[in-house]
Every structure is written in structure tokens, then in C-alpha cells.
Design an enzyme around this catalytic site. Structure first.
Site, PDB file in Angstrom:
ATOM      1  N   ASP A   1       0.559  -1.166   0.063  1.00  0.00           N
ATOM      2  CA  ASP A   1       0.053  -0.015  -0.009  1.00  0.00           C
ATOM      3  C   ASP A   1       0.628   1.140  -0.062  1.00  0.00           C
ATOM      4  OD1 ASP A   1      -2.199  -1.610   0.286  1.00  0.00           O
ATOM      5  OD2 ASP A   1      -1.841  -1.879   2.409  1.00  0.00           O
TER       6      ASP A   1
ATOM      7  N   SER B   1       5.626  12.209  -3.010  1.00  0.00           N
ATOM      8  CA  SER B   1       4.278  12.455  -3.329  1.00  0.00           C
ATOM      9  C   SER B   1       3.771  13.512  -2.510  1.00  0.00           C
ATOM     10  CB  SER B   1       3.733  11.123  -3.559  1.00  0.00           C
ATOM     11  OG  SER B   1       2.306  11.562  -3.572  1.00  0.00           O
TER      12      SER B   1
ATOM     13  N   ASP C   1       2.739  14.628   2.910  1.00  0.00           N
ATOM     14  CA  ASP C   1       1.788  15.614   3.573  1.00  0.00           C
ATOM     15  C   ASP C   1       1.111  15.151   4.664  1.00  0.00           C
ATOM     16  OD1 ASP C   1       0.942  14.000   1.297  1.00  0.00           O
ATOM     17  OD2 ASP C   1      -0.998  14.446   1.836  1.00  0.00           O
TER      18      ASP C   1
ATOM     19  N   GLY D   1       0.429  14.591  -1.974  1.00  0.00           N
ATOM     20  CA  GLY D   1      -0.867  14.697  -2.207  1.00  0.00           C
ATOM     21  C   GLY D   1      -1.526  13.798  -2.950  1.00  0.00           C
TER      22      GLY D   1
ATOM     23  N   GLY E   1      -4.325  -3.812  -4.441  1.00  0.00           N
ATOM     24  CA  GLY E   1      -5.524  -3.132  -4.243  1.00  0.00           C
ATOM     25  C   GLY E   1      -4.934  -1.613  -4.944  1.00  0.00           C
TER      26      GLY E   1
ATOM     27  N   ARG F   1      -5.825   0.171   8.532  1.00  0.00           N
ATOM     28  CA  ARG F   1      -4.326   0.025   8.397  1.00  0.00           C
ATOM     29  C   ARG F   1      -3.862   0.349   9.944  1.00  0.00           C
ATOM     30  NH1 ARG F   1      -4.029   2.436   2.621  1.00  0.00           N
ATOM     31  NH2 ARG F   1      -4.580   0.719   1.378  1.00  0.00           N
TER      32      ARG F   1
HETATM   33  P1  IMP Z   1      -2.841 -12.959   1.509  1.00  0.00           P
HETATM   34  O1  IMP Z   1      -1.914 -12.126   0.556  1.00  0.00           O
HETATM   35  O2  IMP Z   1      -4.389 -12.753   1.202  1.00  0.00           O
HETATM   36  O3  IMP Z   1      -2.606 -14.417   1.596  1.00  0.00           O
HETATM   37  O4  IMP Z   1      -2.569 -12.338   2.806  1.00  0.00           O
HETATM   38  C1  IMP Z   1      -1.394 -12.336   3.479  1.00  0.00           C
HETATM   39  C2  IMP Z   1      -1.204 -11.151   4.320  1.00  0.00           C
HETATM   40  O5  IMP Z   1      -0.794 -10.068   3.365  1.00  0.00           O
HETATM   41  C3  IMP Z   1      -1.975 -10.263   5.223  1.00  0.00           C
HETATM   42  O6  IMP Z   1      -1.526  -9.776   6.122  1.00  0.00           O
HETATM   43  C4  IMP Z   1      -2.704  -9.199   4.152  1.00  0.00           C
HETATM   44  O7  IMP Z   1      -3.164  -8.266   4.882  1.00  0.00           O
HETATM   45  C5  IMP Z   1      -1.416  -8.701   3.425  1.00  0.00           C
HETATM   46  N1  IMP Z   1      -1.539  -8.283   2.027  1.00  0.00           N
HETATM   47  C6  IMP Z   1      -1.682  -8.936   0.898  1.00  0.00           C
HETATM   48  N2  IMP Z   1      -1.989  -8.100   0.034  1.00  0.00           N
HETATM   49  C7  IMP Z   1      -1.799  -6.966   0.359  1.00  0.00           C
HETATM   50  C8  IMP Z   1      -1.702  -5.547  -0.234  1.00  0.00           C
HETATM   51  O8  IMP Z   1      -1.863  -5.430  -1.455  1.00  0.00           O
HETATM   52  N3  IMP Z   1      -1.508  -4.808   0.777  1.00  0.00           N
HETATM   53  C9  IMP Z   1      -1.266  -4.936   1.963  1.00  0.00           C
HETATM   54  N4  IMP Z   1      -0.977  -6.025   2.574  1.00  0.00           N
HETATM   55  C10 IMP Z   1      -1.629  -6.997   1.729  1.00  0.00           C
END
Ligand code: IMP
Length: 426
Positions: free
Chosen positions: A14, A411, A334, A413, A41, A306
Site C-alpha cells: 500500500d 508525493s 503531506d 498529495g 489493490g 491499516r
Molecule cells: P494474503 O496475501 O491474502 O495471503 O494475505 C497475507 C498477508 O498479506 C495479510 O497480512 C494481508 O493483509 C497482506 N496483504 C496482501 N495483499 C496486500 C496488499 O496489497 N497490501 C497490504 N497488505 C496485503
């Protein structure tokens, strides 16, 4: 001049890769995902609407970029078709520029069910997964029984592989996890229907990527999650199930690792984490709440809040080193505007750092911090480095010296334009 660029999150995911992709897009011909699945994501604003992609590379919103899902990605066809539909609504036809490797492993309904049941089971360690069947699919990949894209086009093979899988999964569901059995005919029919829909997107990623490189075209390898979630290098067992670090690119795409000529890392100006696991600099106070609120720190995939904390330069300098970072992009500075004091973790008290970093067993460590004064003039929206408050510059330069990599982009903002480019990576 760099042609093959890796873009890697250096914390627990993230870090804001989507925005960096936007900045590089005009020069790119291809973007490739090499690991993970729809657990990632990226939130994109298209025509004023908020669109979240989980599986497609965030470069998909740039018409001139070909997007690839390399063999290291685990693909949920349900998620893929949902995202293709969303993408087409905003971007028009994407069939010509989305290519999925025949060698990708497929996430099946029983992988998702097992992931979710296991997370709830008192007998297993809760990882806080996204519940999307990512880890369970990688387990089958390593166990050499996963169903790959190409298997969809051989019905006899597909059926026998599904039988082998379901024999095992249904036993686990009914005997250990109080889950319902899955019906082979239903699963098979779903796979066969989706096979037809997938056909136009199936391609040969290795040969296409080698074509791009022979034409000296610029390719971005877009990491998902972050280096601290790498199954081998991260905070095991609280990690994802793939190699999100630079090493995953060679095997997750099929290229010579020496071809990557620029490694661009991304880190937030502080730290966040979703899910369970150690987080030495986590803030359990009003400062942590302030960062979460101002930074809008809610998971794009699961909607979970988070966890927030100070920048951990022990971990960041480690992931900079492991990923051969040539340039660092620092995001969300920021969000620290308005704080009187800002801390950076520079050491873990009384421990041998090398030993800790070898295993990443950092559950019990006590961070030691340096303290820096907050800045008066907000960083928000600033686009020229020289316009930053001197104290913000000192913070940035301190991070550079602690981590051993130049900060090439900052970055300031959420808007695309709210970015300082000190040194364009391409
Ligand atoms: P999994 O990838 O669904 O097996 O999750 C394993 C760990 O990775 C968990 O702590 C999730 O929250 C974290 N995780 C998986 N994908 C992301 C992401 O895109 N951003 C942040 N944490 C992630």
C-alpha cells in the site's frame, strides 16, 4: 537510460504504486505483474469515478500500454472478468492489450473456501489474509497440483486434475474445518464456461516480453504487496505467499534478472500494515490515529483499517539493499504536515541487527528513535523541491542517508500533479 524497470513496495504494501505508474506511463510500452493475485489493490480515479483494480496492473488505464499477467501471478477468473468489465466501462476494449500467461495458476472456489475457513479455525495461526485464496493456490502450485490456464483447454486433463484436488479438499473441509463439500460437476462447468471467455486474453508472455526488449521498449515490472510481505524475505509467517521482491520478477515473468536496469522502490513517509504480524514502530496513540485519519489508511481490498506507525529505517534500509534500489519514491509526506515531532526508527535496542534481519523475527524488538522537528509550512500540493520547508527537506535527506538510496520522487498529495520529481527514473 533505463528500459526494464522494477517498481517495488519496500514496506508492508500500500505504498502508492499506482500514482508512480501514472508518472512513468507516457514512456512505457508494457507493464507486467509477476506475483500475487487479487489481494492487491490500486485505487484509480477515472473520469472522476473511483475504480479499484486488484488483479490488473494499474497501468491498464493507459491506452498505449500493453499489460501482462506473468506466470507468477495466481488468477481468479471471477475477479479477472469483473475487472475487465469495469475497465471496459471506462477505457473501452482492452482485449488487444491484456495478455495472461498460459502458465498462471488458477484460484479455484475451493482455494478461497480453505483460506477463509483456515483463518477462522482456532487450530491455525491467523495471518489476517485477504481471504481470497492466494496462499492456498500457491500451496498447490508448489505442491505441483495446481490447475494452470492452459489446462482449461484440455477437458480430460482438467477433469482429472479437479478430481484429484477435490478429493483432497473435500476431505479437509468435511473432516477438519466444518465446511461444505464442493461439487465436481459445478466446478468443472464453471471452469469450462470461463475458459471460453478467457481465450482472447491468453498469450505467450515470455516471447512478447522478449519482443519488447529486442525493440528497446520500456517495460515496467509492477510489484504487488511489499518487500516485508515477501514469503522468503518478509516477516514470516505473517507474509503473503509470493516473492514480492525483485527476485520474484525473473521467475514470475521469465526474464534474465540481469536485464532489469533500474530498480525503483516506494515507501511511505511513515509505515502502515494491514493484517497480523510484528510492527515495531506501530503507534497506539493519538499520533497513530491522526496519521490513519489524514492518510485515509483503510485497506483498498478488504476495507480493514491499516495499522500506522513511524518510518522504520532499519527495515527500509534492509529492503533497499535487498532490492538493489536505484531510486526511492517517498509517498504521503503531506500526511505528516502539522505534527510537532516526527520520529524515525534507526536501531533496535540491544539486538544484533544482522541476526534479526536474517529471520525477520522482530516480534519482541524495542525500536530506538531519532526525533526530528515537524515543519511549519505544509508539504501538501508542493511540486518543486525547493519550495519545501527546510525541516521537511531535512527529514527527506535524513531518510536518504539512513537508507542509502536517493529519493527521486516525493508525493505530496493524492492528485497526480502533487508530486516532486527530483530525478526522472526513465
Ligand atoms: P494474503 O496475501 O491474502 O495471503 O494475505 C497475507 C498477508 O498479506 C495479510 O497480512 C494481508 O493483509 C497482506 N496483504 C496482501 N495483499 C496486500 C496488499 O496489497 N497490501 C497490504 N497488505 C496485503
Amino acid at each position: 537510460m533505463s528500459n526494464l524497470i522494477s517498481l517495488l513496495g519496500l514496506q508492508w504494501g500500500d505504498e502508492g504504486k499506482g500514482k508512480v505508474v501514472d508518472h512513468l506511463a507516457k514512456d512505457l510500452k508494457a507493464a507486467v505483474r509477476y506475483q500475487g493475485g487479487h489481494n492487491a489493490g490500486h485505487t484509480l480515479i477515472i473520469d472522476g469515478d473511483k475504480v479499484v483494480f486488484h488483479l490488473l496492473p494499474s497501468a491498464i488505464c493507459h491506452q498505449e500500454i500493453k499489460c501482462y499477467l506473468g506466470r507468477g501471478v495466481v488468477v481468479s477468473l471471477d475477479a479477472l472478468f469483473e475487472e475487465i468489465e469495469d475497465a471496459q466501462k471506462y477505457l473501452g476494449e482492452i482485449e488487444e492489450r491484456l495478455i495472461v500467461s498460459r502458465a498462471c495458476s488458477l484460484i479455484q472456489s475451493f482455494h478461497i473456501k480453505l483460506d477463509q475457513l483456515r483463518e477462522k479455525s482456532p487450530a491455525s495461526t491467523t495471518i489476517g489474509t485477504t481471504g481470497r485464496g492466494i496462499g492456498t493456490t500457491y500451496e498447490d502450485r508448489v505442491g505441483r497440483k495446481s490447475i494452470r490456464v492452459q489446462d482449461l483447454y484440455n477437458e480430460t486433463l482438467l477433469k482429472s486434475k479437479l478430481e484429484e484436488n477435490l478429493d483432497y479438499y473435500n476431505f479437509i473441509f468435511t473432516n477438519y474445518l466444518e465446511g461444505e463439500k464442493e461439487d465436481i460437476n459445478q466446478v468443472l462447468d464453471r471452469n469450462l464456461d470461463q475458459a471460453e471467455m478467457l481465450k482472447p486474453y491468453v498469450g505467450n508472455v515470455i516471447s512478447d516480453i522478449h519482443d519488447h526488449t529486442s525493440k528497446q521498449e520500456k517495460i515496467l515490472f509492477e510489484g504487488a504487496q511489499g518487500a516485508l510481505l515477501d514469503v522468503s524475505l518478509g516477516t514470516y509467517p505473517f507474509v503473503t505467499s509470493s516473492n514480492s521482491s525483485i527476485g520474484g520478477i525473473a521467475s514470475g515473468v521469465g526474464i534474465d534478472p540481469r536485464m532489469i536496469d533500474y530498480s525503483l522502490g516506494i515507501a511511505k513517509a511513515y509505515t502502515t500494515r494491514v493484517g497480523e504480524g510484528p510492527f515495531p514502530t506501530e503507534l497506539d496513540d493519538s499520533v497513530g490515529e491522526h496519521i490513519a485519519k489524514v492518510g485515509g489508511e483503510v485497506g483498498a481490498t478488504t476495507g480493514r483499517p491499516r495499522r500506522c506507525g513511524w518510518l522504520d529505517a532499519v527495515l527500509l534500509s534492509h529492503t533497499v539493499k535487498l532490492n538493489g534500489i536505484d531510486g526511492l519514491c517517498l509517498t504521503k509526506i503531506d500526511v505528516l504536515d502539522g505534527l510537532d515531532e516526527i520520529k524515525i526508527c534507526t536501531d533496535y535496542e540491544g539486538n544484533s541487527l544482522n541476526d534479526l534481519l536474517e529471520t525477520m523475527s522482530i516480534e519482541e524488538v524495542k525500536p530506538s528513535y531519532i526525533s526530528m522537528p515537524g515543519w511549519e509550512k505544509p508539504c501538501a500540493g508542493i511540486r518543486d523541491y525547493e519550495q519545501l520547508d527546510g525541516k521537511a527537506k531535512s527529514y527527506i535527506e535524513k531518510i536518504e542517508s539512513l537508507c542509502g538510496a536517493p529519493i527521486v520522487m516525493i508525493s505530496t498529495g493524492p492528485r497526480r500533479e502533487d508530486t516532486i520529481v527530483r530525478q526522472y527514473p526513465l
